[in-house]
Design a protein around this motif. Sequence first.
Motif, PDB file in Angstrom:
ATOM      1  N   ALA A 312      39.754  46.588  30.664  1.00 51.83           N
ATOM      2  CA  ALA A 312      38.966  46.901  31.741  1.00 51.83           C
ATOM      3  C   ALA A 312      38.134  48.203  32.011  1.00 51.83           C
ATOM      4  CB  ALA A 312      40.189  46.972  32.958  1.00 51.83           C
ATOM      5  N   CYS A 313      38.662  49.037  31.406  1.00 52.29           N
ATOM      6  CA  CYS A 313      37.975  50.207  31.328  1.00 52.29           C
ATOM      7  C   CYS A 313      36.383  50.120  30.316  1.00 52.29           C
ATOM      8  CB  CYS A 313      38.625  51.281  30.907  1.00 52.29           C
ATOM      9  SG  CYS A 313      39.824  51.759  31.995  1.00 52.29           S
ATOM     10  N   ARG A 314      36.799  49.418  29.208  1.00 56.04           N
ATOM     11  CA  ARG A 314      35.813  49.300  28.041  1.00 56.04           C
ATOM     12  C   ARG A 314      34.787  48.265  28.373  1.00 56.04           C
ATOM     13  NH1 ARG A 314      32.324  48.767  25.402  1.00 56.04           N
ATOM     14  NH2 ARG A 314      31.646  49.103  23.259  1.00 56.04           N
ATOM     15  N   GLU A 315      35.583  47.243  28.952  1.00 54.50           N
ATOM     16  CA  GLU A 315      34.370  45.972  28.715  1.00 54.50           C
ATOM     17  C   GLU A 315      34.237  45.415  30.286  1.00 54.50           C
ATOM     18  OE1 GLU A 315      33.493  44.636  26.429  1.00 54.50           O
ATOM     19  OE2 GLU A 315      34.741  45.495  24.683  1.00 54.50           O
ATOM     20  N   LEU A 316      35.044  46.012  31.447  1.00 52.39           N
ATOM     21  CA  LEU A 316      34.467  45.665  32.703  1.00 52.39           C
ATOM     22  C   LEU A 316      33.724  46.755  33.280  1.00 52.39           C
ATOM     23  CD1 LEU A 316      36.626  43.401  31.956  1.00 52.39           C
ATOM     24  CD2 LEU A 316      37.351  43.199  34.227  1.00 52.39           C
ATOM     25  N   GLY A 317      33.613  47.937  32.775  1.00 46.15           N
ATOM     26  CA  GLY A 317      33.129  48.816  33.388  1.00 46.15           C
ATOM     27  C   GLY A 317      33.867  49.599  34.614  1.00 46.15           C
ATOM     28  N   MET A 318      35.375  49.391  34.264  1.00 47.28           N
ATOM     29  CA  MET A 318      36.165  49.898  35.513  1.00 47.28           C
ATOM     30  C   MET A 318      36.745  51.644  35.012  1.00 47.28           C
ATOM     31  SD  MET A 318      38.510  46.830  36.607  1.00 47.28           S
ATOM     32  CE  MET A 318      39.502  47.444  37.972  1.00 47.28           C
ATOM     33  N   ALA A 319      36.466  52.335  36.136  1.00 44.81           N
ATOM     34  CA  ALA A 319      36.819  53.616  35.826  1.00 44.81           C
ATOM     35  C   ALA A 319      38.439  53.581  35.706  1.00 44.81           C
ATOM     36  CB  ALA A 319      36.676  54.603  36.843  1.00 44.81           C
ATOM     37  N   PRO A 320      39.079  54.529  34.913  1.00 44.53           N
ATOM     38  CA  PRO A 320      40.504  54.430  34.541  1.00 44.53           C
ATOM     39  C   PRO A 320      41.326  54.386  35.820  1.00 44.53           C
ATOM     40  CG  PRO A 320      39.392  55.995  32.831  1.00 44.53           C
ATOM     41  CD  PRO A 320      38.286  55.468  34.065  1.00 44.53           C
ATOM     42  N   LEU A 321      40.803  55.240  36.786  1.00 44.99           N
ATOM     43  CA  LEU A 321      41.423  55.267  38.048  1.00 44.99           C
ATOM     44  C   LEU A 321      41.498  53.849  39.048  1.00 44.99           C
ATOM     45  CD1 LEU A 321      43.039  57.499  39.510  1.00 44.99           C
ATOM     46  CD2 LEU A 321      41.158  57.796  41.263  1.00 44.99           C
ATOM     47  N   ASP A 322      40.478  53.350  38.902  1.00 50.28           N
ATOM     48  CA  ASP A 322      40.156  52.155  39.471  1.00 50.28           C
ATOM     49  C   ASP A 322      41.267  50.925  38.796  1.00 50.28           C
ATOM     50  OD1 ASP A 322      38.250  52.587  41.209  1.00 50.28           O
ATOM     51  OD2 ASP A 322      36.635  52.161  39.726  1.00 50.28           O
ATOM     52  N   ALA A 323      41.184  51.042  37.330  1.00 50.65           N
ATOM     53  CA  ALA A 323      41.817  50.097  36.379  1.00 50.65           C
ATOM     54  C   ALA A 323      43.453  50.362  36.889  1.00 50.65           C
ATOM     55  CB  ALA A 323      41.745  50.252  35.165  1.00 50.65           C
ATOM     56  N   LEU A 324      43.739  51.461  36.841  1.00 49.29           N
ATOM     57  CA  LEU A 324      45.281  51.804  37.165  1.00 49.29           C
ATOM     58  C   LEU A 324      45.483  51.240  38.574  1.00 49.29           C
ATOM     59  CD1 LEU A 324      48.087  52.949  36.419  1.00 49.29           C
ATOM     60  CD2 LEU A 324      47.357  55.001  36.976  1.00 49.29           C
ATOM     61  N   ARG A 325      44.590  51.380  39.413  1.00 49.99           N
ATOM     62  CA  ARG A 325      44.942  50.882  40.792  1.00 49.99           C
ATOM     63  C   ARG A 325      45.015  49.488  40.984  1.00 49.99           C
ATOM     64  NH1 ARG A 325      43.964  53.727  45.951  1.00 49.99           N
ATOM     65  NH2 ARG A 325      42.608  55.367  44.737  1.00 49.99           N
ATOM     66  N   ALA A 326      43.992  48.783  40.352  1.00 49.88           N
ATOM     67  CA  ALA A 326      44.109  47.514  40.233  1.00 49.88           C
ATOM     68  C   ALA A 326      45.346  46.744  39.403  1.00 49.88           C
ATOM     69  CB  ALA A 326      43.038  46.957  39.360  1.00 49.88           C
ATOM     70  N   ALA A 327      45.917  47.617  38.651  1.00 52.87           N
ATOM     71  CA  ALA A 327      47.133  47.065  37.515  1.00 52.87           C
ATOM     72  C   ALA A 327      48.369  47.381  38.272  1.00 52.87           C
ATOM     73  CB  ALA A 327      47.094  47.751  36.550  1.00 52.87           C
ATOM     74  N   THR A 328      48.304  48.166  39.520  1.00 45.32           N
ATOM     75  CA  THR A 328      49.572  48.310  40.299  1.00 45.32           C
ATOM     76  C   THR A 328      49.455  47.872  41.985  1.00 45.32           C
ATOM     77  OG1 THR A 328      48.604  50.746  40.757  1.00 45.32           O
ATOM     78  CG2 THR A 328      50.146  50.493  38.657  1.00 45.32           C
ATOM     79  N   VAL A 329      48.862  48.812  42.559  1.00 43.65           N
ATOM     80  CA  VAL A 329      48.596  48.352  43.884  1.00 43.65           C
ATOM     81  C   VAL A 329      47.972  47.119  44.364  1.00 43.65           C
ATOM     82  CG1 VAL A 329      46.870  49.889  44.824  1.00 43.65           C
ATOM     83  CG2 VAL A 329      48.866  49.443  46.268  1.00 43.65           C
ATOM     84  N   GLY A 330      46.746  47.146  43.299  1.00 47.52           N
ATOM     85  CA  GLY A 330      46.209  45.909  43.431  1.00 47.52           C
ATOM     86  C   GLY A 330      46.859  44.393  43.272  1.00 47.52           C
TER      87      GLY A 330
END
Length: 382
Positions: A312-330
């Motif tokens: 998600a960080c490398r290919e979807l342009g998500m910041a690491p914080l956005d990606a962690l948020r999406a993988a947990t509370v998202g």
Amino acid sequence: MAALLVTNIGQLVTWDDEQPIRETAALVVDGGRITWVGSSSVTPLADERLDVGGATVVPGFVDSHTHLVFGGDRSEEFEARLAGKPYAAGGIRNTVAATRALPTPQLRLRATRLAAEALRSGTTTLEIKSGYGLTVEDELRSLEVAATLTPHRTFLGAHVVPEGTDASSYVDLVRGPMLDAVAGVATAIDAFCEDGAFDEDQCRAVLTAGAGRGLAMHLHANQLRPGPGVQLAASLGALSADHCTHVTDEDVTALRDAAVVAVLVPAAEFSTRSAYAPARRLLDAGVTVALATDCNPGTSFTTSMSFVIALACRELGMAPLDALRAATVGGAAALAQRDVGHLRVGARADFVVLDAPSYVHLAYRPGVDLVRHVVRAGEVVR
Ligand code: NIG
Ligand code: FE
């Protein structure tokens, strides 16, 4: 259960509104819940103490989309894809045949191993779909296996039209006798809205029948090409629209306005060699985004949320914080389970201790097992 103090946490991600990330922190777990969060220089009363030596602690991952009850594998199909053959929904039927042929103890053992693999890698909340049975007995059997592994069980009878029947009689079976048989075991319903699977009207019929039986709704939408799935999920008030790979601006607005979670599954795009979902457009528009593995033998045979975060960080342009948020509370939002995916006071004590100085290392060190401990409901399971 005795109170446990986890202390000397170098970085703690709680998703607290005021202070989502704390440095040099500690937390207390009691009765399977987080009862206190603060600085590691304070020593609250506790029966036991775990010093994590400056490690990072993040909420346990919430994998809100998997299909991990199945027989066989499709490594040959994967290999053919690497030689240029495109993915098509019809491959699902190979797994259906292998799943039906597998005796229940083996089916359960295989799913249990995959769920254990997910837990070891930090997934403390897991959704599991059926969809490789496609008869009344085989869908029920898959959901009963899922029921031994998770409270989040999704009936995906409308995955593909099985051989030997036509779409309209199969849809009648799914929303009639099949739904009757599984309604007591499933907690949600899903359908695959796609050319080669089910059209808009068929998906609507299936999802509304499930909702009438009290099931939450998810929809596989806009995975392989643009289509009506996302708008349908929004109009029905589904919890999530999953994949969302090919979305228009109107689709994005519909997701935001209907507060439908976009569950993105970049490991499927990785394995099928497809374009990635437009995560930035979704996030910038204010859509709630979740990341999930989509673990299944056809398009994404991985249980690793760390891998998904790295993609998600490398290919979807998500910041690491956005990606962690999406993988947990998202993910928690996609499952409407509000006490997981964060570590605020009152949350279930589900967390991962990472051998890393910061959560950024989840993406920065791809393919490396950084998980030192996994704690689920206050119990150290790894
Ligand atoms: O989510 N899209 C539909 N279902 C799965 C793939 C199933 C398969 O190919 O076996 C998915 O990608
Ligand atoms: Fe899927």
